[in-house]
Design a protein around this motif. Structure first.
Motif, mmCIF file in Angstrom:
data_model
loop_
_atom_site.group_PDB
_atom_site.id
_atom_site.type_symbol
_atom_site.label_atom_id
_atom_site.label_comp_id
_atom_site.label_asym_id
_atom_site.label_seq_id
_atom_site.Cartn_x
_atom_site.Cartn_y
_atom_site.Cartn_z
ATOM 1 N N ILE A 6 12.363 -8.990 -2.074
ATOM 2 C CA ILE A 6 11.451 -8.030 -1.295
ATOM 3 C C ILE A 6 10.873 -7.003 -2.297
ATOM 4 O O ILE A 6 11.396 -6.425 -2.966
ATOM 5 N N VAL A 7 9.347 -7.108 -2.030
ATOM 6 C CA VAL A 7 8.767 -6.467 -2.962
ATOM 7 C C VAL A 7 8.136 -5.032 -2.305
ATOM 8 O O VAL A 7 8.249 -3.984 -3.051
ATOM 9 N N ILE A 8 8.100 -5.188 -1.055
ATOM 10 C CA ILE A 8 7.667 -4.029 -0.238
ATOM 11 C C ILE A 8 8.941 -3.012 -0.179
ATOM 12 O O ILE A 8 10.046 -3.435 0.334
ATOM 13 N N ASP A 9 8.817 -1.754 -0.301
ATOM 14 C CA ASP A 9 9.839 -0.724 -0.203
ATOM 15 C C ASP A 9 10.187 -0.589 1.317
ATOM 16 O O ASP A 9 9.074 -0.042 2.110
ATOM 17 N N VAL A 10 11.490 -1.037 1.769
ATOM 18 C CA VAL A 10 11.445 -0.778 3.225
ATOM 19 C C VAL A 10 11.650 0.361 3.727
ATOM 20 O O VAL A 10 11.718 0.687 5.107
ATOM 21 N N SER A 11 11.869 1.437 2.852
ATOM 22 C CA SER A 11 11.679 2.715 3.172
ATOM 23 C C SER A 11 10.320 3.276 3.354
ATOM 24 O O SER A 11 10.090 4.400 3.961
ATOM 25 N N SER A 39 -1.109 -13.580 3.479
ATOM 26 C CA SER A 39 -0.124 -14.276 3.132
ATOM 27 C C SER A 39 1.033 -13.616 2.534
ATOM 28 O O SER A 39 2.229 -14.015 2.991
ATOM 29 N N PHE A 40 0.714 -12.569 1.640
ATOM 30 C CA PHE A 40 1.835 -11.776 1.043
ATOM 31 C C PHE A 40 2.624 -10.870 2.376
ATOM 32 O O PHE A 40 4.002 -11.088 2.255
ATOM 33 N N ILE A 41 2.125 -10.690 3.328
ATOM 34 C CA ILE A 41 2.646 -9.911 4.243
ATOM 35 C C ILE A 41 3.624 -11.033 5.129
ATOM 36 O O ILE A 41 4.783 -10.644 5.473
ATOM 37 N N VAL A 145 6.444 -8.884 21.434
ATOM 38 C CA VAL A 145 5.371 -9.207 20.441
ATOM 39 C C VAL A 145 4.836 -8.049 19.768
ATOM 40 O O VAL A 145 4.633 -7.012 20.306
ATOM 41 N N ILE A 146 4.458 -8.192 18.562
ATOM 42 C CA ILE A 146 3.823 -6.905 17.745
ATOM 43 C C ILE A 146 2.596 -7.948 16.843
ATOM 44 O O ILE A 146 3.161 -8.855 16.273
ATOM 45 N N MET A 147 1.828 -7.360 16.830
ATOM 46 C CA MET A 147 0.529 -7.968 15.978
ATOM 47 C C MET A 147 0.079 -6.904 14.851
ATOM 48 O O MET A 147 -0.343 -5.782 14.973
ATOM 49 N N PHE A 148 0.436 -7.324 13.567
ATOM 50 C CA PHE A 148 0.000 -6.484 12.268
ATOM 51 C C PHE A 148 -1.310 -6.745 11.678
ATOM 52 O O PHE A 148 -1.600 -7.941 11.679
ATOM 53 N N THR A 149 -1.964 -5.622 11.595
ATOM 54 C CA THR A 149 -3.403 -5.933 10.705
ATOM 55 C C THR A 149 -3.023 -5.289 9.184
ATOM 56 O O THR A 149 -3.149 -3.907 9.418
ATOM 57 N N PRO A 150 -2.873 -5.982 8.125
ATOM 58 C CA PRO A 150 -3.046 -5.203 6.932
ATOM 59 C C PRO A 150 -4.582 -4.913 6.441
ATOM 60 O O PRO A 150 -5.503 -5.725 6.631
ATOM 61 N N ASP A 236 -2.325 0.728 0.387
ATOM 62 C CA ASP A 236 -3.037 1.506 -0.620
ATOM 63 C C ASP A 236 -2.571 1.291 -1.929
ATOM 64 O O ASP A 236 -2.694 2.062 -3.002
ATOM 65 N N GLN A 237 -1.527 0.330 -2.374
ATOM 66 C CA GLN A 237 -1.071 -0.250 -3.617
ATOM 67 C C GLN A 237 -1.286 -1.604 -3.608
ATOM 68 O O GLN A 237 -1.039 -2.210 -2.730
ATOM 69 N N LEU A 238 -1.302 -2.156 -4.891
ATOM 70 C CA LEU A 238 -1.051 -3.584 -5.258
ATOM 71 C C LEU A 238 0.274 -3.911 -5.523
ATOM 72 O O LEU A 238 0.805 -3.397 -6.509
ATOM 73 N N TYR A 239 1.039 -4.793 -4.701
ATOM 74 C CA TYR A 239 2.441 -5.022 -4.868
ATOM 75 C C TYR A 239 2.534 -6.211 -6.081
ATOM 76 O O TYR A 239 1.722 -7.085 -6.427
ATOM 77 N N GLU A 240 3.554 -5.948 -6.697
ATOM 78 C CA GLU A 240 3.809 -6.846 -7.742
ATOM 79 C C GLU A 240 4.620 -8.006 -7.038
ATOM 80 O O GLU A 240 5.770 -8.428 -6.826
ATOM 81 N N VAL A 241 3.532 -9.174 -6.786
ATOM 82 C CA VAL A 241 4.188 -10.511 -6.084
ATOM 83 C C VAL A 241 4.850 -11.314 -7.370
ATOM 84 O O VAL A 241 4.567 -11.322 -8.250
ATOM 85 N N LYS A 242 6.105 -11.703 -6.875
ATOM 86 C CA LYS A 242 7.092 -12.674 -7.644
ATOM 87 C C LYS A 242 6.680 -13.872 -7.265
ATOM 88 O O LYS A 242 6.937 -14.595 -6.333
#
Length: 288
Positions: A6-11, A39-41, A145-150, A236-242
């Motif tokens: 998990i790269v995204i802080d769940v808080s 793809s990351f989300i 159902v929920i639809m997210f748009t990053p 608003d931030q670039l996550y460090e994808v592993k």
């Protein structure tokens, strides 16, 4: 351990919404442009679902499309400039609403989660966002159902595009080599801008319209999503994808069309868009 993936802080605002979705929704959709972080989300949602003990099912455009690209179909409707023919896109769209209903009926266990990619632009899976008078509508409009748009900031999108170019050239995963090239990424942004211009009576301007604007992206997708439960994820931030965003460290069952479904879709296409009309099968995809 999955938690380490998990790269995204769940808080955080983004992470908490995603975690709540995999805990409380049967189906989680991710809609948006290429180079917006879909793809990351999708990867992070899959990992979160795994942590919650869910059995994960996946419905993605490329998996579905490949089933419809039979030898006969490609002979009639060939790909041009790396773009799937409009007729094939429409045929996949005929199938996808029933596919969601069938999954829901076949998997009543609340521990089962369906995670869906919605590329949207060019009419890809847009049927899932549209209102139709069918069995799928009550399900798609429900709280299951929920639809997210990053929506990435200007700076984050530029960084994602740089990463995309690098991974297309030097892929870390076989699917990265098949990512849409940057000229298609740009063309799809310009399609968003054209929709915005048309809806607001604004004349086109090639230079202005080529510049990514997250607020215009937001307005267009809020309209496209208006018939569904949705949430905007402001990135608003670039996550460090592993590794690669396409890697899935949890088992995933992929949903694909069966032969009978494919046959039925093309038969319907031939009735509704016979002959040369098939070339224009998705012309009005955003008008609903």
């Amino acid at each position: 351990m999955l938690e380490e993936s998990i790269v995204i802080d769940v808080s955080s605002s983004v992470g908490s919404q995603m975690m709540e979705a995999v805990k409380s929704r049967r189906m989680v959709f991710v809609a948006g442009l290429p180079s917006a972080g879909k793809s990351f989300i999708l990867q992070q949602l899959t990992i979160m679902a795994g942590i919650e003990g869910r059995k994960v099912y996946s419905l993605q455009w490329d998996d579905a499309r490949r089933s419809f690209e039979t030898e006969e179909a490609l002979a009639r409707f060939p790909e041009v400039d790396n773009l799937t023919h409009p007729a094939i896109r429409k045929a996949v769209g005929y199938w996808v609403r029933n596919a969601v209903v069938k999954w829901h009926a076949a998997n009543p266990d609340p521990a089962n989660t369906l995670i869906v990619e919605l590329p949207v632009m060019g009419g890809r899976f847009v049927e899932l966002m549209q209102q139709h008078d069918d069995e799928a509508e009550n399900l798609l409009a429900s709280d299951q159902v929920i639809m997210f748009t990053p929506i990435p900031s200007v700076e984050v999108r530029a960084a994602i595009e740089n990463v995309r170019q690098e991974t297309i050239t030097n892929p870390r995963h076989e699917l990265e080599a098949k990512d849409a090239p940057l000229y298609i990424v740009q063309a799809e942004w310009q399609s968003v801008r054209q929709i915005y211009n048309q809806q607001n009576g604004i004349e086109s301007d090639a230079k202005r319209d080529s510049i990514y604007d997250p607020e215009i992206y937001r307005e267009v997708f809020l309209n496209l999503l208006r018939f569904r439960n949705y949430s905007i994820l402001d990135i608003d931030q670039l996550y460090e994808v592993k590794g690669s965003a396409y890697e899935r460290p949890v088992p995933v069952e992929v949903i694909e069309a069966e032969e009978a479904d494919i046959k039925a879709s093309y038969e319907r296409l031939d009735i509704e868009f016979p002959g040369e009309k098939a070339e224009r099968a998705i012309d009005d995809w955003a008008n609903y």
